[in-house]
Scaffold this motif. Structure first.
Motif, short mmCIF file in Angstrom:
data_model
loop_
_atom_site.label_atom_id
_atom_site.label_comp_id
_atom_site.label_asym_id
_atom_site.label_seq_id
_atom_site.Cartn_x
_atom_site.Cartn_y
_atom_site.Cartn_z
N PHE A 110 0.83 -1.20 0.00
CA PHE A 110 0.00 0.00 0.00
C PHE A 110 0.86 1.25 0.00
O PHE A 110 1.93 1.29 0.62
N SER A 111 0.36 2.28 -0.66
CA SER A 111 0.99 3.60 -0.62
C SER A 111 0.23 4.49 0.34
O SER A 111 -0.99 4.63 0.23
N LEU A 112 0.95 5.08 1.31
CA LEU A 112 0.33 6.00 2.25
C LEU A 112 0.25 7.40 1.65
O LEU A 112 0.84 7.67 0.61
N VAL A 113 -0.47 8.27 2.33
CA VAL A 113 -0.66 9.63 1.83
C VAL A 113 0.67 10.34 1.65
O VAL A 113 0.85 11.13 0.71
N ASP A 114 1.65 10.05 2.54
CA ASP A 114 2.95 10.72 2.45
C ASP A 114 3.93 10.03 1.51
O ASP A 114 5.10 10.39 1.42
N GLY A 115 3.44 8.99 0.80
CA GLY A 115 4.27 8.30 -0.18
C GLY A 115 5.01 7.10 0.36
O GLY A 115 5.60 6.33 -0.40
N ASN A 116 5.01 6.90 1.68
CA ASN A 116 5.64 5.71 2.25
C ASN A 116 4.87 4.46 1.83
O ASN A 116 3.67 4.51 1.52
N LEU A 117 5.58 3.32 1.82
CA LEU A 117 4.98 2.05 1.44
C LEU A 117 4.92 1.12 2.65
O LEU A 117 5.85 1.07 3.46
N ILE A 118 3.81 0.38 2.78
CA ILE A 118 3.68 -0.63 3.82
C ILE A 118 3.04 -1.88 3.23
O ILE A 118 2.44 -1.85 2.15
N GLU A 119 3.17 -2.99 3.97
CA GLU A 119 2.63 -4.27 3.52
C GLU A 119 1.56 -4.78 4.48
O GLU A 119 1.58 -4.47 5.67
N ALA A 120 0.66 -5.59 3.94
CA ALA A 120 -0.27 -6.38 4.73
C ALA A 120 -0.46 -7.70 4.00
O ALA A 120 -0.35 -7.75 2.76
N VAL A 121 -0.73 -8.77 4.74
CA VAL A 121 -0.84 -10.10 4.13
C VAL A 121 -2.11 -10.78 4.60
O VAL A 121 -2.35 -10.91 5.82
N LEU A 122 -2.93 -11.21 3.65
CA LEU A 122 -4.15 -11.97 3.94
C LEU A 122 -3.87 -13.46 3.79
O LEU A 122 -3.36 -13.90 2.76
N MET A 123 -4.18 -14.21 4.84
CA MET A 123 -3.93 -15.66 4.85
C MET A 123 -5.22 -16.42 5.05
O MET A 123 -6.06 -16.02 5.86
N GLN A 124 -5.36 -17.50 4.29
CA GLN A 124 -6.55 -18.34 4.38
C GLN A 124 -6.28 -19.47 5.38
O GLN A 124 -5.29 -20.17 5.26
N HIS A 125 -7.19 -19.62 6.34
CA HIS A 125 -7.09 -20.71 7.31
C HIS A 125 -8.41 -21.46 7.34
O HIS A 125 -9.45 -20.93 6.92
N ASP A 126 -8.39 -22.65 7.89
CA ASP A 126 -9.65 -23.39 8.00
C ASP A 126 -10.59 -22.73 9.01
O ASP A 126 -11.79 -22.98 8.99
N TYR A 127 -10.06 -21.86 9.89
CA TYR A 127 -10.90 -21.19 10.88
C TYR A 127 -11.32 -19.78 10.45
O TYR A 127 -12.04 -19.10 11.17
N GLY A 128 -10.85 -19.31 9.29
CA GLY A 128 -11.25 -17.99 8.83
C GLY A 128 -10.17 -17.29 8.04
O GLY A 128 -9.19 -17.90 7.60
N GLN A 129 -10.35 -15.99 7.87
CA GLN A 129 -9.45 -15.16 7.09
C GLN A 129 -8.64 -14.29 8.05
O GLN A 129 -9.21 -13.49 8.79
N SER A 130 -7.32 -14.43 8.03
CA SER A 130 -6.45 -13.72 8.96
C SER A 130 -5.63 -12.68 8.21
O SER A 130 -5.04 -12.98 7.17
N LEU A 131 -5.58 -11.47 8.75
CA LEU A 131 -4.80 -10.41 8.13
C LEU A 131 -3.63 -10.05 9.03
O LEU A 131 -3.79 -9.74 10.21
N CYS A 132 -2.43 -10.07 8.45
CA CYS A 132 -1.22 -9.64 9.13
C CYS A 132 -1.03 -8.15 8.85
O CYS A 132 -0.86 -7.75 7.69
N VAL A 133 -1.05 -7.35 9.90
CA VAL A 133 -1.08 -5.90 9.80
C VAL A 133 0.28 -5.31 10.21
O VAL A 133 0.91 -5.78 11.15
N THR A 134 0.69 -4.28 9.51
CA THR A 134 1.92 -3.54 9.79
C THR A 134 1.63 -2.40 10.76
O THR A 134 0.58 -1.76 10.65
N SER A 135 2.57 -2.13 11.69
CA SER A 135 2.36 -1.09 12.70
C SER A 135 3.32 0.09 12.58
O SER A 135 3.10 1.13 13.20
N GLN A 136 4.39 -0.07 11.79
CA GLN A 136 5.35 1.02 11.60
C GLN A 136 5.85 1.03 10.16
O GLN A 136 5.82 0.00 9.49
#
Length: 340
Positions: free
Chosen positions: A81-107
């Protein structure tokens, strides 16, 4: 402009009262944002035209730009993803048998400098706001049409180095009038900031705690994780023990297996000794190689796991996600930034 994803319901209520609106209007807008996935104030049909115009003038519902999207054969999706200030960050969506899990970036970037991790290839530029973390969840949900059922704050950055914003993010996505993601479906991972673990134990929320351990003794952990020089393994263990006693919550130890570094049976026995008496289990992680670091994935994963089980330590091997894409935290961003 007021960035609405950055507001808890309580803060939104205060804001609405400050602009002369009834408190219940904040709840309506909050529900439009998170329960109805509204990105346009004109969609909010149960609020007045005057209020919608006021919101259009003074507020914004952010939408991240997807700079790159990689889809793995196993269903894992990595977003850049591109932030408003132009910085780039990542997030990852993973499929599990118990649901959809998202790995979120904090910095944006990370200062922890763990020897094996792609996130630290780019030093910390700044903390993310709670709204920018919320936006990762909303953007992925919008792109896929999938309801995110689980969130792990395990992407780039050290969450407890951005403590206040991370906890605000947790409360926004957990709120029953918001995304209503259950507290026990939210996990925060730390490399071992013991002072912040103590603070976290007083939050009174049933979220999960994961500790990035990755070593069975101080000698190896000093080499792999500079944070160990500030909070060594004895200090960390005492902090975890206090956390467990205060919260009655089980802790997860994350342990990346590196070939010839921390993956011998002797290391397994040392790890078992360290964990003895703690309400905790080990999540063994096959390593996603980062060429710049020179580490290789262990060929001893099953034997290591079997030794822990023999010693009555609960453990699992994390299912590999995104092996055929830039699966490791920070890899895609580092590539786009020219670091690797």
């Amino acid at each position: 402009m007021e960035h609405l994803y950055n507001y808890s319901l309580e803060e939104l209520t205060e804001y609405f009262q400050s602009i002369g609106e009834k408190a219940f209007r904040a709840k309506q807008v909050f529900q439009w944002l998170y329960q109805k996935n509204a990105y346009d104030f004109q969609e909010m049909s149960n609020i007045s035209k005057d209020l919608r115009e006021k919101l259009e003038k003074n507020c914004v519902i952010d939408q991240f730009e997807i700079k790159e999207k990689q889809v793995s054969s196993d269903g894992t999706i990595k977003y850049l993803f591109s932030l408003v200030d132009g910085n780039l960050i990542e997030a990852v969506l993973m499929q599990h048998d118990y649901g959809q899990s998202l790995c979120v970036t904090s910095q944006v970037g990370c200062n922890m400098q763990c020897a094996f991790c792609a996130s630290g290839l780019l030093k910390k530029q700044r903390n993310l706001t709670a709204g920018e973390m919320v936006n990762q969840v909303m953007a992925v949900s919008k792109d896929t049409g999938i309801r995110i059922s689980h969130v792990v704050v395990m992407g780039t950055g050290e969450p407890f180095d951005n403590y206040d914003e991370v906890m605000k993010f947790v409360r926004i996505i957990n709120h029953p009038h918001g995304l209503a993601i259950g507290a026990r479906h939210i996990t925060i991972s730390t490399c071992g900031l013991v002072n912040m673990i103590e603070r976290y134990s007083n939050e009174g929320i049933q979220t999960n705690l994961a500790i990035s351990l990755h070593a069975p003794n101080d000698e190896i952990r000093d080499q792999l994780m500079p944070v160990n020089k500030a909070f060594n393994m004895d200090v960390l263990r005492k902090g975890i023990q206090d956390y467990i006693e205060k919260t009655n919550r089980r802790v997860t130890f994350e342990y990346i297996l590196l070939d010839g570094v921390n993956d011998s049976l002797t290391h397994a026995r040392q790890l078992a000794h360290y964990m003895r008496g703690l309400n905790a289990y080990v999540n063994l992680i096959p390593y996603n190689s980062v060429d710049e670091h020179g580490f290789q994935p262990s060929t001893n994963v099953e034997a290591f796991k079997d030794e822990l089980l023999r010693l009555h330590i609960n453990c699992t091997v994390r299912k590999e996600h995104g092996r055929d894409i830039d699966g490791a935290c920070g890899q895609l961003r580092a590539k786009r930034s020219g670091v690797i």
